[in-house]
Scaffold this motif. Structure first.
Motif, PDB file in Angstrom:
ATOM      1  N   ARG A 126       0.759  -1.263  -0.100  1.00 19.53           N
ATOM      2  CA  ARG A 126       0.004   0.142   0.076  1.00 19.53           C
ATOM      3  C   ARG A 126       0.887   1.351   0.012  1.00 19.53           C
ATOM      4  O   ARG A 126       0.817   2.301  -0.898  1.00 19.53           O
ATOM      5  CB  ARG A 126      -1.045   0.039   1.186  1.00 19.53           C
ATOM      6  CG  ARG A 126      -1.822   1.149   1.333  1.00 19.53           C
ATOM      7  CD  ARG A 126      -2.641   0.980   2.461  1.00 19.53           C
ATOM      8  NE  ARG A 126      -3.644   2.160   2.679  1.00 19.53           N
ATOM      9  CZ  ARG A 126      -4.899   2.425   3.176  1.00 19.53           C
ATOM     10  NH1 ARG A 126      -5.084   0.982   3.899  1.00 19.53           N
ATOM     11  NH2 ARG A 126      -5.547   3.251   3.001  1.00 19.53           N
ATOM     12  N   GLU A 127       1.763   1.414   0.930  1.00 17.16           N
ATOM     13  CA  GLU A 127       2.674   2.545   0.951  1.00 17.16           C
ATOM     14  C   GLU A 127       3.398   2.666  -0.173  1.00 17.16           C
ATOM     15  O   GLU A 127       3.639   3.971  -0.584  1.00 17.16           O
ATOM     16  CB  GLU A 127       3.604   2.447   2.181  1.00 17.16           C
ATOM     17  CG  GLU A 127       2.748   2.837   3.652  1.00 17.16           C
ATOM     18  CD  GLU A 127       2.059   1.436   3.951  1.00 17.16           C
ATOM     19  OE1 GLU A 127       2.427   0.257   3.582  1.00 17.16           O
ATOM     20  OE2 GLU A 127       0.943   1.615   4.720  1.00 17.16           O
ATOM     21  N   GLU A 183       1.416   4.200  -2.979  1.00 20.27           N
ATOM     22  CA  GLU A 183       1.066   5.547  -2.854  1.00 20.27           C
ATOM     23  C   GLU A 183       2.163   6.472  -3.413  1.00 20.27           C
ATOM     24  O   GLU A 183       2.196   7.535  -3.775  1.00 20.27           O
ATOM     25  CB  GLU A 183       0.700   5.928  -1.609  1.00 20.27           C
ATOM     26  CG  GLU A 183      -0.769   5.472  -1.250  1.00 20.27           C
ATOM     27  CD  GLU A 183      -1.211   5.664   0.290  1.00 20.27           C
ATOM     28  OE1 GLU A 183      -2.269   6.029   0.557  1.00 20.27           O
ATOM     29  OE2 GLU A 183      -0.293   5.813   1.477  1.00 20.27           O
ATOM     30  N   GLU A 184       3.336   5.932  -3.062  1.00 19.99           N
ATOM     31  CA  GLU A 184       4.733   6.749  -3.361  1.00 19.99           C
ATOM     32  C   GLU A 184       4.785   6.709  -4.930  1.00 19.99           C
ATOM     33  O   GLU A 184       5.234   7.800  -5.457  1.00 19.99           O
ATOM     34  CB  GLU A 184       5.797   6.036  -2.701  1.00 19.99           C
ATOM     35  CG  GLU A 184       7.189   6.633  -2.963  1.00 19.99           C
ATOM     36  CD  GLU A 184       7.221   7.996  -2.038  1.00 19.99           C
ATOM     37  OE1 GLU A 184       8.027   8.829  -2.839  1.00 19.99           O
ATOM     38  OE2 GLU A 184       6.667   8.171  -1.145  1.00 19.99           O
ATOM     39  N   ARG A 203      -0.508  13.145  -7.180  1.00 22.19           N
ATOM     40  CA  ARG A 203      -0.343  12.437  -5.674  1.00 22.19           C
ATOM     41  C   ARG A 203      -1.418  11.540  -5.613  1.00 22.19           C
ATOM     42  O   ARG A 203      -2.382  11.769  -6.122  1.00 22.19           O
ATOM     43  CB  ARG A 203      -0.411  13.714  -4.833  1.00 22.19           C
ATOM     44  CG  ARG A 203       0.024  13.156  -3.588  1.00 22.19           C
ATOM     45  CD  ARG A 203      -0.228  14.384  -2.444  1.00 22.19           C
ATOM     46  NE  ARG A 203       0.875  15.481  -2.901  1.00 22.19           N
ATOM     47  CZ  ARG A 203       0.359  16.772  -2.907  1.00 22.19           C
ATOM     48  NH1 ARG A 203      -0.699  17.283  -2.716  1.00 22.19           N
ATOM     49  NH2 ARG A 203       1.393  17.711  -3.314  1.00 22.19           N
ATOM     50  N   ARG A 235      -3.614   8.658  -3.017  1.00 19.19           N
ATOM     51  CA  ARG A 235      -3.970   8.245  -1.642  1.00 19.19           C
ATOM     52  C   ARG A 235      -4.866   7.112  -1.813  1.00 19.19           C
ATOM     53  O   ARG A 235      -5.780   7.079  -2.436  1.00 19.19           O
ATOM     54  CB  ARG A 235      -4.701   9.355  -0.796  1.00 19.19           C
ATOM     55  CG  ARG A 235      -4.998   9.153   0.768  1.00 19.19           C
ATOM     56  CD  ARG A 235      -5.790  10.312   1.200  1.00 19.19           C
ATOM     57  NE  ARG A 235      -7.106  10.333   0.949  1.00 19.19           N
ATOM     58  CZ  ARG A 235      -7.957  10.930   0.228  1.00 19.19           C
ATOM     59  NH1 ARG A 235      -7.346  11.898  -0.647  1.00 19.19           N
ATOM     60  NH2 ARG A 235      -9.209  10.668  -0.010  1.00 19.19           N
ATOM     61  N   GLU A 254      -7.799   4.555  -0.234  1.00 14.85           N
ATOM     62  CA  GLU A 254      -8.744   4.803   0.709  1.00 14.85           C
ATOM     63  C   GLU A 254      -8.986   3.250   1.296  1.00 14.85           C
ATOM     64  O   GLU A 254      -9.434   3.250   2.261  1.00 14.85           O
ATOM     65  CB  GLU A 254      -9.978   5.509   0.031  1.00 14.85           C
ATOM     66  CG  GLU A 254      -9.580   6.976  -0.251  1.00 14.85           C
ATOM     67  CD  GLU A 254     -10.907   7.630  -0.740  1.00 14.85           C
ATOM     68  OE1 GLU A 254     -11.866   7.049  -1.291  1.00 14.85           O
ATOM     69  OE2 GLU A 254     -11.063   8.900  -0.300  1.00 14.85           O
ATOM     70  N   MET A 299      -7.971   4.451  -4.914  1.00 19.04           N
ATOM     71  CA  MET A 299      -7.104   5.402  -5.186  1.00 19.04           C
ATOM     72  C   MET A 299      -7.587   6.665  -5.635  1.00 19.04           C
ATOM     73  O   MET A 299      -8.381   6.651  -6.689  1.00 19.04           O
ATOM     74  CB  MET A 299      -5.799   4.879  -6.071  1.00 19.04           C
ATOM     75  CG  MET A 299      -4.816   5.957  -5.785  1.00 19.04           C
ATOM     76  SD  MET A 299      -3.255   5.480  -6.567  1.00 19.04           S
ATOM     77  CE  MET A 299      -2.145   5.442  -5.231  1.00 19.04           C
ATOM     78  N   THR A 329      -4.761  13.086  -7.191  1.00 13.57           N
ATOM     79  CA  THR A 329      -4.927  14.745  -7.135  1.00 13.57           C
ATOM     80  C   THR A 329      -3.987  15.154  -8.157  1.00 13.57           C
ATOM     81  O   THR A 329      -2.578  14.864  -7.976  1.00 13.57           O
ATOM     82  CB  THR A 329      -4.841  15.188  -5.577  1.00 13.57           C
ATOM     83  OG1 THR A 329      -5.904  14.488  -5.097  1.00 13.57           O
ATOM     84  CG2 THR A 329      -5.332  16.683  -5.700  1.00 13.57           C
ATOM     85  N   THR A 364      -9.144  15.793  -9.547  1.00 12.31           N
ATOM     86  CA  THR A 364      -9.048  14.375  -8.914  1.00 12.31           C
ATOM     87  C   THR A 364      -9.488  13.388 -10.016  1.00 12.31           C
ATOM     88  O   THR A 364     -10.503  13.558 -10.941  1.00 12.31           O
ATOM     89  CB  THR A 364      -9.858  14.176  -7.495  1.00 12.31           C
ATOM     90  OG1 THR A 364     -11.174  14.288  -7.707  1.00 12.31           O
ATOM     91  CG2 THR A 364      -9.465  15.054  -6.591  1.00 12.31           C
TER      92      THR A 364
END
Length: 155
Positions: free
Chosen positions: A25-26, A29-30, A38, A40, A42, A54, A57, A72
């Motif tokens: 997950r992390e 996101e990266e 960017r 995120r 959810e 996801m 943005t 978005t």
């Protein structure tokens, strides 16, 4: 079958490391958001039949209005197949009112060991017609470059 978009890149890391970054997950996101965005996550359920949601943005939405709102793109992704070290198959559905973005796009991440590391080929099938092909392929290539930087820095 609709349109097919594709991009590939050799990453200087073993297939297991690349596969791990596809299912963390992390990590996603990266590296997954292409340049200018960017991300995120959810919702997260990393198993066949699971998936994630996801929110992407735009850092500057002036030139690239989003599919879900002006700034978005929201996408629900299901994991259709997970083959450790070899393949991740995702089914992506954008949250959008515009029918040009409707439908389910399949993203297949194929990993092949090479002398230099791992060749990662991303094939998107049934791409919604509202997504510009050149922009999409550039976005996939950007995500692959981010993935390479992320995984190679971990070595």
């Amino acid at each position: 079958m609709g349109r097919i978009d594709r991009a590939s890149r050799v990453i200087a890391a073993p297939p297991a490391a690349v596969y791990g970054a596809l299912l963390d997950r992390e990590s996603l996101e990266e590296w997954l958001p292409p340049d200018g965005m960017r991300g995120r996550i959810e919702r997260w359920d990393p198993r066949p039949g699971g998936g994630f949601r996801m929110v992407l943005t735009y850092l500057d939405s002036a030139g690239s209005p989003g599919k879900t709102s002006d700034a978005t793109d929201v996408v629900d992704v299901g994991f259709a197949a997970l083959v450790p070290g070899e393949r991740v198959v995702q089914r992506a559905v954008f949250e959008a009112d515009d029918p040009a973005y409707a439908g389910t796009m399949t993203m297949t991440w194929h990993l092949a060991a090479t002398d230099a590391g791992t060749e990662v080929t991303v094939t998107a099938t049934d791409v919604p017609p509202g997504i510009d092909q050149a922009v999409h392929e550039a976005g996939i290539a950007s995500s692959l470059a981010n993935l390479a930087s992320y995984v190679e820095a971990g070595d």
